[in-house]
Write a protein that holds these residues in place. Structure first.
Motif, PDB file in Angstrom:
ATOM      1  N   SER A   1       0.819  -1.203   0.000  1.00  0.00           N
ATOM      2  CA  SER A   1       0.000   0.000   0.000  1.00  0.00           C
ATOM      3  C   SER A   1       0.856   1.257   0.000  1.00  0.00           C
ATOM      4  N   ASP A   2       2.155   1.134   0.338  1.00  0.00           N
ATOM      5  CA  ASP A   2       3.027   2.309   0.378  1.00  0.00           C
ATOM      6  C   ASP A   2       3.405   2.760  -1.024  1.00  0.00           C
ATOM      7  N   LYS A   3       3.527   1.822  -1.902  1.00  0.00           N
ATOM      8  CA  LYS A   3       4.130   2.127  -3.199  1.00  0.00           C
ATOM      9  C   LYS A   3       3.456   1.262  -4.254  1.00  0.00           C
ATOM     10  N   LYS A   4       3.218   1.848  -5.430  1.00  0.00           N
ATOM     11  CA  LYS A   4       2.583   1.061  -6.489  1.00  0.00           C
ATOM     12  C   LYS A   4       3.577   0.071  -7.074  1.00  0.00           C
ATOM     13  N   ILE A   5       3.122  -1.137  -7.253  1.00  0.00           N
ATOM     14  CA  ILE A   5       4.023  -2.181  -7.752  1.00  0.00           C
ATOM     15  C   ILE A   5       3.480  -2.778  -9.049  1.00  0.00           C
ATOM     16  N   ILE A   6       4.278  -3.673  -9.621  1.00  0.00           N
ATOM     17  CA  ILE A   6       3.823  -4.446 -10.784  1.00  0.00           C
ATOM     18  C   ILE A   6       3.610  -5.880 -10.322  1.00  0.00           C
ATOM     19  N   ILE A   7       2.450  -6.429 -10.652  1.00  0.00           N
ATOM     20  CA  ILE A   7       2.156  -7.830 -10.341  1.00  0.00           C
ATOM     21  C   ILE A   7       2.049  -8.585 -11.664  1.00  0.00           C
ATOM     22  N   ALA A   8       2.910  -9.578 -11.829  1.00  0.00           N
ATOM     23  CA  ALA A   8       2.954 -10.363 -13.074  1.00  0.00           C
ATOM     24  C   ALA A   8       2.343 -11.731 -12.805  1.00  0.00           C
ATOM     25  N   ILE A   9       1.363 -12.108 -13.621  1.00  0.00           N
ATOM     26  CA  ILE A   9       0.724 -13.416 -13.448  1.00  0.00           C
ATOM     27  C   ILE A   9       0.865 -14.200 -14.744  1.00  0.00           C
ATOM     28  N   ASP A  10       1.610 -15.293 -14.685  1.00  0.00           N
ATOM     29  CA  ASP A  10       1.800 -16.129 -15.869  1.00  0.00           C
ATOM     30  C   ASP A  10       1.245 -17.516 -15.604  1.00  0.00           C
ATOM     31  N   GLY A  11       1.028 -18.255 -16.691  1.00  0.00           N
ATOM     32  CA  GLY A  11       0.565 -19.627 -16.531  1.00  0.00           C
ATOM     33  C   GLY A  11      -0.104 -20.126 -17.798  1.00  0.00           C
ATOM     34  N   PHE A  12      -0.637 -21.344 -17.698  1.00  0.00           N
ATOM     35  CA  PHE A  12      -1.221 -22.026 -18.852  1.00  0.00           C
ATOM     36  C   PHE A  12      -2.566 -21.414 -19.245  1.00  0.00           C
ATOM     37  N   SER A  13      -3.033 -21.805 -20.452  1.00  0.00           N
ATOM     38  CA  SER A  13      -4.339 -21.342 -20.949  1.00  0.00           C
ATOM     39  C   SER A  13      -5.461 -21.745 -20.014  1.00  0.00           C
ATOM     40  N   SER A  14      -6.436 -20.868 -19.920  1.00  0.00           N
ATOM     41  CA  SER A  14      -7.674 -21.156 -19.179  1.00  0.00           C
ATOM     42  C   SER A  14      -7.425 -21.576 -17.736  1.00  0.00           C
ATOM     43  N   GLY A  15      -6.393 -21.014 -17.137  1.00  0.00           N
ATOM     44  CA  GLY A  15      -6.086 -21.349 -15.744  1.00  0.00           C
ATOM     45  C   GLY A  15      -6.718 -20.375 -14.764  1.00  0.00           C
ATOM     46  N   GLY A  16      -7.524 -19.454 -15.282  1.00  0.00           N
ATOM     47  CA  GLY A  16      -8.181 -18.481 -14.408  1.00  0.00           C
ATOM     48  C   GLY A  16      -7.289 -17.273 -14.114  1.00  0.00           C
ATOM     49  N   LYS A  17      -6.272 -17.044 -14.956  1.00  0.00           N
ATOM     50  CA  LYS A  17      -5.350 -15.917 -14.712  1.00  0.00           C
ATOM     51  C   LYS A  17      -6.076 -14.582 -14.763  1.00  0.00           C
ATOM     52  N   SER A  18      -6.909 -14.418 -15.795  1.00  0.00           N
ATOM     53  CA  SER A  18      -7.531 -13.107 -15.987  1.00  0.00           C
ATOM     54  C   SER A  18      -8.519 -12.781 -14.879  1.00  0.00           C
ATOM     55  N   THR A  19      -9.295 -13.783 -14.463  1.00  0.00           N
ATOM     56  CA  THR A  19     -10.268 -13.551 -13.384  1.00  0.00           C
ATOM     57  C   THR A  19      -9.531 -13.150 -12.108  1.00  0.00           C
ATOM     58  N   PHE A  20      -8.464 -13.872 -11.829  1.00  0.00           N
ATOM     59  CA  PHE A  20      -7.656 -13.620 -10.631  1.00  0.00           C
ATOM     60  C   PHE A  20      -6.998 -12.240 -10.723  1.00  0.00           C
ATOM     61  N   ALA A  21      -6.389 -11.965 -11.877  1.00  0.00           N
ATOM     62  CA  ALA A  21      -5.675 -10.688 -12.057  1.00  0.00           C
ATOM     63  C   ALA A  21      -6.641  -9.507 -11.977  1.00  0.00           C
ATOM     64  N   ARG A  22      -7.815  -9.671 -12.574  1.00  0.00           N
ATOM     65  CA  ARG A  22      -8.803  -8.575 -12.569  1.00  0.00           C
ATOM     66  C   ARG A  22      -9.254  -8.277 -11.143  1.00  0.00           C
ATOM     67  N   GLU A  23      -9.435  -9.346 -10.368  1.00  0.00           N
ATOM     68  CA  GLU A  23      -9.897  -9.179  -8.988  1.00  0.00           C
ATOM     69  C   GLU A  23      -8.817  -8.491  -8.130  1.00  0.00           C
ATOM     70  N   ILE A  24      -7.565  -8.879  -8.356  1.00  0.00           N
ATOM     71  CA  ILE A  24      -6.481  -8.237  -7.593  1.00  0.00           C
ATOM     72  C   ILE A  24      -6.434  -6.748  -7.942  1.00  0.00           C
ATOM     73  N   ALA A  25      -6.522  -6.457  -9.247  1.00  0.00           N
ATOM     74  CA  ALA A  25      -6.451  -5.056  -9.694  1.00  0.00           C
ATOM     75  C   ALA A  25      -7.594  -4.257  -9.081  1.00  0.00           C
ATOM     76  N   SER A  26      -8.766  -4.861  -9.053  1.00  0.00           N
ATOM     77  CA  SER A  26      -9.906  -4.115  -8.526  1.00  0.00           C
ATOM     78  C   SER A  26      -9.741  -3.865  -7.020  1.00  0.00           C
ATOM     79  N   ARG A  27      -9.221  -4.846  -6.270  1.00  0.00           N
ATOM     80  CA  ARG A  27      -8.986  -4.640  -4.822  1.00  0.00           C
ATOM     81  C   ARG A  27      -7.966  -3.539  -4.562  1.00  0.00           C
ATOM     82  N   LEU A  28      -6.924  -3.495  -5.419  1.00  0.00           N
ATOM     83  CA  LEU A  28      -5.833  -2.546  -5.158  1.00  0.00           C
ATOM     84  C   LEU A  28      -6.030  -1.204  -5.856  1.00  0.00           C
TER      85      LEU A  28
END
Ligand code: DC
Length: 233
Positions: A5-32
């Protein structure tokens, strides 16, 4: 150690197709309150453009023709408040639905293995992350796009679990698909993603592995928020 919360960071999420990366990443982005970028959508957008402009005919990609067109392709994300997420536009045209078809899914591996395509999209992704405060998902985010990302997550899940999730997602949108066809496509893309010459999918040495085969989104969020609370080195 600093808290996220002190400093804006970059969060990188990699992995296989259809592993739920986008849903997870979108939710993290929305929380932060961060920007979320789905880089798979960008490779899909280039594939759609190639299909609509004659660089793919009869399922065959004409690489030279595609490379010659790259400067004409403009990809933009615009925030859609009703969805709480960004929609992708290709040369001003809304493309969200069109990039998710099985036709595009079957051709995107060929397009994403063209070095010039990767160079163009990686440069664009790096520009999007200049101000940090971004969650980006893809295959090469922690290894190539942002090797200096403060938090790298490598998401995995059983192929059968991933196929079932993608099947439910597509049939809920009214698309007619078979589970077998989706599972075949996922296995083929896993293979293509890991074996391509330029930027193959691999876990960054400093990425944390998360197998979400048996986890709900809420459980994944608890896991990541705990890591962020403890602070990132
Ligand atoms: O995440 P997705 O399934 O929508 O991605 C579509 C394709 O794009 C996938 O088969 C691999 C490719 N891709 C890539 O090569 N590099 C990325 N950073 C993101 C996706």
């Amino acid at each position: 150690m600093e808290s996220c919360s002190d400093k804006k960071i970059i969060i990188a999420i990699d992995g296989f197709s259809s592993g739920g990366k986008s849903t997870f990443a979108r939710e993290i982005a929305s929380r932060l309150g961060y920007i979320f970028i789905d880089t798979g959508a960008m490779y899909r957008a280039v594939t759609l453009y190639a299909l609509e402009n004659g660089a793919i005919r009869g399922g065959i990609l004409d690489e030279d023709k595609l490379v010659g067109m790259l400067d004409d392709i403009e990809i933009v994300f615009r925030f859609n408040p009703s969805r709480g997420a960004s929609d992708i536009y290709v040369n001003g045209q809304y493309a969200e639905g069109k990039i998710r078809t099985i036709e595009v899914s079957n051709l995107v591996s060929a397009v994403s293995s063209v070095p010039e395509v990767r160079a163009k999209l990686v440069a664009l992704q790096q520009q999007m992350g200049r101000g940090r405060g971004i969650v980006m998902d893809g295959r090469d985010i922690g290894t190539v796009v942002f090797p200096d990302a403060e938090l790298k997550i490598f998401l995995t899940a059983d192929p059968a679990v991933r196929a079932r999730r993608r099947y439910e997602e597509l049939t809920a949108k009214g698309m007619e698909v078979s589970l077998e066809e989706i599972e075949r496509n996922i296995r083929e893309r896993d293979e293509a993603d890991q074996s391509r010459e330029v930027s193959p999918l691999r876990k960054a040495d400093d990425a944390i592995v998360l197998d979400n085969s048996r986890m709900t989104l809420a459980e994944q969020m608890d896991w990541v928020m705990e890591i962020l609370k403890k602070g990132i080195n």
